[in-house]
Design a protein around this motif. Structure first.
Motif, mmCIF file in Angstrom:
data_model
loop_
_atom_site.group_PDB
_atom_site.id
_atom_site.type_symbol
_atom_site.label_atom_id
_atom_site.label_comp_id
_atom_site.label_asym_id
_atom_site.label_seq_id
_atom_site.Cartn_x
_atom_site.Cartn_y
_atom_site.Cartn_z
ATOM 1 N N CYS A 26 -42.079 121.254 -31.412
ATOM 2 C CA CYS A 26 -40.991 120.571 -32.125
ATOM 3 C C CYS A 26 -41.549 119.637 -33.203
ATOM 4 O O CYS A 26 -41.044 119.604 -34.322
ATOM 5 C CB CYS A 26 -40.152 119.783 -31.123
ATOM 6 S SG CYS A 26 -38.845 118.808 -31.866
ATOM 7 N N HIS A 56 -38.953 107.606 -35.519
ATOM 8 C CA HIS A 56 -38.639 108.914 -36.101
ATOM 9 C C HIS A 56 -39.091 110.032 -35.162
ATOM 10 O O HIS A 56 -38.379 111.028 -34.966
ATOM 11 C CB HIS A 56 -39.326 109.023 -37.470
ATOM 12 C CG HIS A 56 -39.141 110.332 -38.134
ATOM 13 N ND1 HIS A 56 -40.176 111.226 -38.303
ATOM 14 C CD2 HIS A 56 -38.044 110.921 -38.655
ATOM 15 C CE1 HIS A 56 -39.714 112.304 -38.907
ATOM 16 N NE2 HIS A 56 -38.430 112.149 -39.135
ATOM 17 N N LEU A 59 -36.754 110.155 -32.119
ATOM 18 C CA LEU A 59 -35.471 110.766 -32.491
ATOM 19 C C LEU A 59 -35.598 112.279 -32.642
ATOM 20 O O LEU A 59 -34.695 113.026 -32.270
ATOM 21 C CB LEU A 59 -34.941 110.143 -33.785
ATOM 22 C CG LEU A 59 -34.443 108.703 -33.675
ATOM 23 C CD1 LEU A 59 -34.091 108.154 -35.048
ATOM 24 C CD2 LEU A 59 -33.251 108.628 -32.738
ATOM 25 N N GLN A 60 -36.726 112.734 -33.172
ATOM 26 C CA GLN A 60 -36.957 114.182 -33.311
ATOM 27 C C GLN A 60 -37.057 114.835 -31.937
ATOM 28 O O GLN A 60 -36.498 115.916 -31.730
ATOM 29 C CB GLN A 60 -38.236 114.436 -34.130
ATOM 30 C CG GLN A 60 -38.524 115.890 -34.377
ATOM 31 C CD GLN A 60 -37.489 116.564 -35.264
ATOM 32 O OE1 GLN A 60 -36.820 115.913 -36.057
ATOM 33 N NE2 GLN A 60 -37.355 117.856 -35.122
ATOM 34 N N GLN A 62 -35.678 113.747 -29.236
ATOM 35 C CA GLN A 62 -34.330 113.707 -28.675
ATOM 36 C C GLN A 62 -33.461 114.817 -29.271
ATOM 37 O O GLN A 62 -32.675 115.446 -28.570
ATOM 38 C CB GLN A 62 -33.710 112.337 -28.944
ATOM 39 C CG GLN A 62 -32.398 112.113 -28.271
ATOM 40 C CD GLN A 62 -31.872 110.714 -28.542
ATOM 41 O OE1 GLN A 62 -32.317 110.017 -29.459
ATOM 42 N NE2 GLN A 62 -30.909 110.289 -27.742
ATOM 43 N N ALA A 63 -33.631 115.079 -30.583
ATOM 44 C CA ALA A 63 -32.868 116.156 -31.230
ATOM 45 C C ALA A 63 -33.262 117.512 -30.674
ATOM 46 O O ALA A 63 -32.426 118.416 -30.591
ATOM 47 C CB ALA A 63 -33.092 116.114 -32.738
ATOM 48 N N CYS A 64 -34.531 117.656 -30.297
ATOM 49 C CA CYS A 64 -34.988 118.919 -29.692
ATOM 50 C C CYS A 64 -34.709 118.964 -28.194
ATOM 51 O O CYS A 64 -35.113 119.919 -27.520
ATOM 52 C CB CYS A 64 -36.488 119.091 -29.935
ATOM 53 S SG CYS A 64 -36.920 119.370 -31.656
ATOM 54 N N GLN A 65 -34.048 117.948 -27.677
ATOM 55 C CA GLN A 65 -33.673 117.849 -26.264
ATOM 56 C C GLN A 65 -34.888 117.925 -25.342
ATOM 57 O O GLN A 65 -34.880 118.615 -24.322
ATOM 58 C CB GLN A 65 -32.645 118.910 -25.903
ATOM 59 C CG GLN A 65 -31.359 118.750 -26.674
ATOM 60 C CD GLN A 65 -30.364 119.843 -26.360
ATOM 61 O OE1 GLN A 65 -30.685 120.833 -25.729
ATOM 62 N NE2 GLN A 65 -29.138 119.644 -26.821
#
Length: 128
Positions: A26, A56, A59-60, A62-65
Motif C-alpha cells: 500500500c 499522511h 491515513l494511507q 487507514q484508507a487501505c484498511q
C-alpha cells in the motif's frame, strides 16, 4: 535544523503478518519506502519529512484498511511522533531570528568613551 533531522525511520506494529505485507504494498503505491517484517508483525517505514509525514502514512494505511496493533502505548507514541513532526515542519517555515552580528556590537563599542570618565567640569577639577 540539520538536513539529516528531516529523514525519518519509524517502526509500526501491525495486527498480523499479512497486514505487514499489505502495508508495504500500500505504501509503495504512493512512493514510500518500507520494509515488512512479517514474523515480528512490524513495518519499518523511512521517509523524508519534506515529502511525507507520519500522519499522511497512517491515513494511507487507514484508507487501505490495514489495522495497526491495538496497543495504548503505540497509540500515544504515534500521537507524540505526529505532533513532533508538525512542530518540525512549522519551525521550517519560521524565518530565522534577526540578530546582529559581532561586528555591529564592536562598532557600537568603539564609539563609546572608554576608561575612567569623569563628568566634573574642567574648572572644578583644578580646585581640588
Amino acid at each position: 535544523m540539520r538536513e539529516r533531522e528531516l529523514y525519518k525511520c519509524r517502526t509500526l506494529q501491525l495486527q498480523d503478518a499479512v497486514a505487514a505485507r499489505q502495508a508495504a504494498a500500500c505504501l509503495a503505491a504512493i512512493g514510500i519506502r518500507s520494509l515488512p517484517l512479517p514474523p515480528m508483525r512490524r513495518l519499518v517505514v523511512s521517509y523524508s519529512l519534506l515529502t511525507h509525514t507520519l500522519q499522511h502514512i497512517l491515513l494511507q494505511l487507514q484508507a487501505c484498511q490495514i489495522p495497526l496493533h491495538d496497543n495504548a502505548l503505540q497509540h500515544w507514541h504515534l500521537k507524540l511522533l505526529v505532533f513532533s513532526e508538525e512542530v518540525q515542519l512549522s519551525n521550517l517555515s519560521t524565518p530565522a531570528p534577526d540578530t546582529k552580528g559581532v561586528q555591529a556590537f564592536s562598532r557600537l563599542y568603539q564609539h563609546h568613551p572608554h576608561g575612567d570618565y569623569d563628568d566634573t567640569p574642567e574648572e572644578l577639577r583644578h580646585e581640588r
